[in-house]
Design a protein around this motif. Structure first.
Motif, PDB file in Angstrom:
ATOM      1  N   CYS A 288      19.806  -8.646  -5.208  1.00  0.00           N
ATOM      2  CA  CYS A 288      19.516  -9.801  -4.348  1.00  0.00           C
ATOM      3  C   CYS A 288      18.512 -10.738  -5.013  1.00  0.00           C
ATOM      4  N   LEU A 289      17.416 -10.180  -5.512  1.00  0.00           N
ATOM      5  CA  LEU A 289      16.370 -10.990  -6.137  1.00  0.00           C
ATOM      6  C   LEU A 289      16.893 -11.713  -7.372  1.00  0.00           C
ATOM      7  N   GLY A 290      17.628 -10.995  -8.235  1.00  0.00           N
ATOM      8  CA  GLY A 290      18.153 -11.603  -9.449  1.00  0.00           C
ATOM      9  C   GLY A 290      19.096 -12.751  -9.168  1.00  0.00           C
ATOM     10  N   GLN A 291      19.966 -12.598  -8.176  1.00  0.00           N
ATOM     11  CA  GLN A 291      20.919 -13.660  -7.864  1.00  0.00           C
ATOM     12  C   GLN A 291      20.245 -14.841  -7.173  1.00  0.00           C
ATOM     13  N   LEU A 292      19.210 -14.577  -6.397  1.00  0.00           N
ATOM     14  CA  LEU A 292      18.436 -15.677  -5.823  1.00  0.00           C
ATOM     15  C   LEU A 292      17.789 -16.520  -6.921  1.00  0.00           C
ATOM     16  N   VAL A 303      16.897 -18.511 -15.483  1.00  0.00           N
ATOM     17  CA  VAL A 303      18.208 -17.860 -15.541  1.00  0.00           C
ATOM     18  C   VAL A 303      18.094 -16.535 -16.291  1.00  0.00           C
ATOM     19  N   TYR A 304      17.400 -16.561 -17.413  1.00  0.00           N
ATOM     20  CA  TYR A 304      17.178 -15.326 -18.181  1.00  0.00           C
ATOM     21  C   TYR A 304      16.468 -14.282 -17.315  1.00  0.00           C
ATOM     22  N   LEU A 305      15.439 -14.720 -16.586  1.00  0.00           N
ATOM     23  CA  LEU A 305      14.695 -13.800 -15.724  1.00  0.00           C
ATOM     24  C   LEU A 305      15.622 -13.205 -14.656  1.00  0.00           C
ATOM     25  N   GLY A 306      16.438 -14.068 -14.043  1.00  0.00           N
ATOM     26  CA  GLY A 306      17.368 -13.596 -13.024  1.00  0.00           C
ATOM     27  C   GLY A 306      18.338 -12.567 -13.560  1.00  0.00           C
ATOM     28  N   TRP A 307      18.798 -12.774 -14.788  1.00  0.00           N
ATOM     29  CA  TRP A 307      19.732 -11.833 -15.393  1.00  0.00           C
ATOM     30  C   TRP A 307      19.062 -10.515 -15.716  1.00  0.00           C
ATOM     31  N   LEU A 308      17.814 -10.574 -16.173  1.00  0.00           N
ATOM     32  CA  LEU A 308      17.086  -9.343 -16.460  1.00  0.00           C
ATOM     33  C   LEU A 308      16.909  -8.502 -15.193  1.00  0.00           C
ATOM     34  N   VAL A 309      16.596  -9.168 -14.087  1.00  0.00           N
ATOM     35  CA  VAL A 309      16.406  -8.462 -12.823  1.00  0.00           C
ATOM     36  C   VAL A 309      17.733  -7.918 -12.305  1.00  0.00           C
ATOM     37  N   ALA A 310      18.768  -8.765 -12.285  1.00  0.00           N
ATOM     38  CA  ALA A 310      20.071  -8.334 -11.778  1.00  0.00           C
ATOM     39  C   ALA A 310      20.667  -7.237 -12.657  1.00  0.00           C
ATOM     40  N   GLY A 311      20.442  -7.328 -13.956  1.00  0.00           N
ATOM     41  CA  GLY A 311      20.995  -6.332 -14.869  1.00  0.00           C
ATOM     42  C   GLY A 311      20.444  -4.948 -14.625  1.00  0.00           C
ATOM     43  N   ALA A 312      19.220  -4.875 -14.111  1.00  0.00           N
ATOM     44  CA  ALA A 312      18.591  -3.578 -13.856  1.00  0.00           C
ATOM     45  C   ALA A 312      19.134  -2.897 -12.611  1.00  0.00           C
TER      46      ALA A 312
END
Length: 396
Positions: A288-292, A303-312
């Motif tokens: 949820c956080l990564g996609q937000l 965008v990079y930060l969002g991907w790092l969070v979503a990837g985890a």
């Protein structure tokens, strides 16, 4: 000492076969080249060449789960690895039409379906229980690293000719060798367990679906894959639409996602011991956080930060779903892993439903609402799992 050496060899074999799990991403670097080479084909047809193997994964994966009850699993893993590598080699040699590329894609998908679920099932059948969660996390990490390696290497090989990208599928060759040398002819019991008699199979998929924990694991795997697939399928459009980056930078974000998934999966064993089923609450919360972040990103760094969070998130979700199924499978962990693989691919195919729903709700074709809708669904699931875990604990 010998048992330790044998166990290390089995773990190496499991990790080698796990690199095929996300093999459908192997041709992602050459989609634009394929569109140029086969200009008469529509864009959707070219994209379908990448997703088509998933159809074969569903079919062959379910078939492998049944076959694994009757024959040595090492031969299924070997055969799947061989088909995976053969499909790539033939595509490199013979690529004159889209039709023949679809044929080789079918081989690749069939190979994944035969090898990966059975390979995953070996974790709970051969590895001692105390190490199963750790090895499951390592296998998920290996799948992410394998996809990242195939994507990066494929991009460089495509500089020679786009067909050379298909050589990345030879990454399955070590799995072929290790499958024959590491795995037992028949399933061996994990350390500390009583040997299972070579009895008749203990029932089919319907009997497993009557087990609430297995059914819950399949439902969660479906939604985790569906929601997670929203991100990579819409990222490049989101970056271009917002004017915050290039296609190359979008590709870097994909690599960061895979790397993040690989690293976080290595900690799955420790997380599962401390959090139990709350690992899923954390996973969907991170999704949820990564996609937000991706939906609201003002620049490419967010965008990079969002991907790092979503990837985890997704790697740990899937590892936990596999462990949930295996623990309640009654010796049929290979079959539950096959069912999990099949339902995950169904979830990936259903991802466009979220895109269509977001268009209806927002009344437009912007990509940000797609991420917001997916994030909202992830938040609801995260909270539902937390409430469900509390309810179960209160009753016990």
């Amino acid at each position: 000492m010998k048992r330790k050496q044998n166990e290390s060899l089995v773990v190496a074999a499991i990790l080698a076969a796990s690199v095929m799990q996300m093999g459908t991403n192997g041709i992602s670097p050459i989609l634009a080249d394929l569109a140029e080479a086969f200009s008469q084909a529509s864009a959707s047809t070219i994209q379908f060449l990448m997703t088509f193997p998933s159809l074969m994964v569903i079919i062959s994966g379910l078939a492998a789960g049944v076959a694994a009850q009757y024959m040595p699993k090492k031969w299924l893993i070997f055969s799947g690895s061989a088909l995976f590598a053969l499909g790539g080699l033939l595509a490199w040699l013979f690529h004159g039409s889209l039709a023949i590329l679809f044929l080789w894609a079918a081989l690749i998908g069939t190979g994944i379906g035969l090898a990966v679920p059975v390979n995953t099932g070996q974790i709970t059948e051969v590895i001692p229980e105390v190490r199963q969660a750790t090895v499951m996390g390592m296998a998920t990490s290996s799948a992410n690293l394998g996809s990242m390696l195939m994507t990066l290497a494929g991009g460089y090989l495509a500089l020679i000719h786009w067909s050379c990208d298909y050589l990345v599928y030879l990454i399955a060759v070590p799995a072929m060798v290790l499958a024959l040398t590491a795995f037992p002819g028949r399933s061996a019991p994990a350390e500390g367990e009583q040997p299972k008699s070579p009895a008749q199979p203990q029932g089919g998929m319907l009997s497993l679906l009557r087990e609430p924990a297995i059914l819950a694991a399949l439902v969660i795997a479906f939604f985790s894959t569906m929601l997670f697939s929203t991100t990579p399928s819409n990222l490049s459009m989101r970056v271009a639409e917002a004017g915050i980056g290039t296609s190359a930078q979008a590709g870097t974000a994909v690599s960061l996602m895979l790397l993040s998934g690989a690293i976080s999966s290595l900690f799955y064993g420790r997380l599962s011991k401390r959090l139990g089923n709350y690992v899923l609450t954390l996973g969907f919360g991170l999704m949820c956080l990564g996609q937000l972040i991706c939906a609201l990103a003002p620049n490419i760094w967010f965008v990079y930060l969002g991907w790092l969070v979503a990837g985890a998130s997704h790697g740990n979700n899937m590892a936990h779903c596999l462990m949930m199924g295996a623990r309640h499978a009654g010796g049929r962990s290979g079959l539950t892993a096959s069912m999990n693989t099949a339902i995950s691919n169904v979830g990936a195919f259903c991802a466009p439903v979220l895109t269509m729903l977001a268009r209806v709700i927002s009344g437009g074709s912007l990509t940000a609402p797609r991420f917001l809708l997916s994030a909202a669904c992830a938040a609801v699931i995260s909270m539902a799992i937390a409430v469900g875990n509390r309810t179960i604990r209160a009753r016990t």
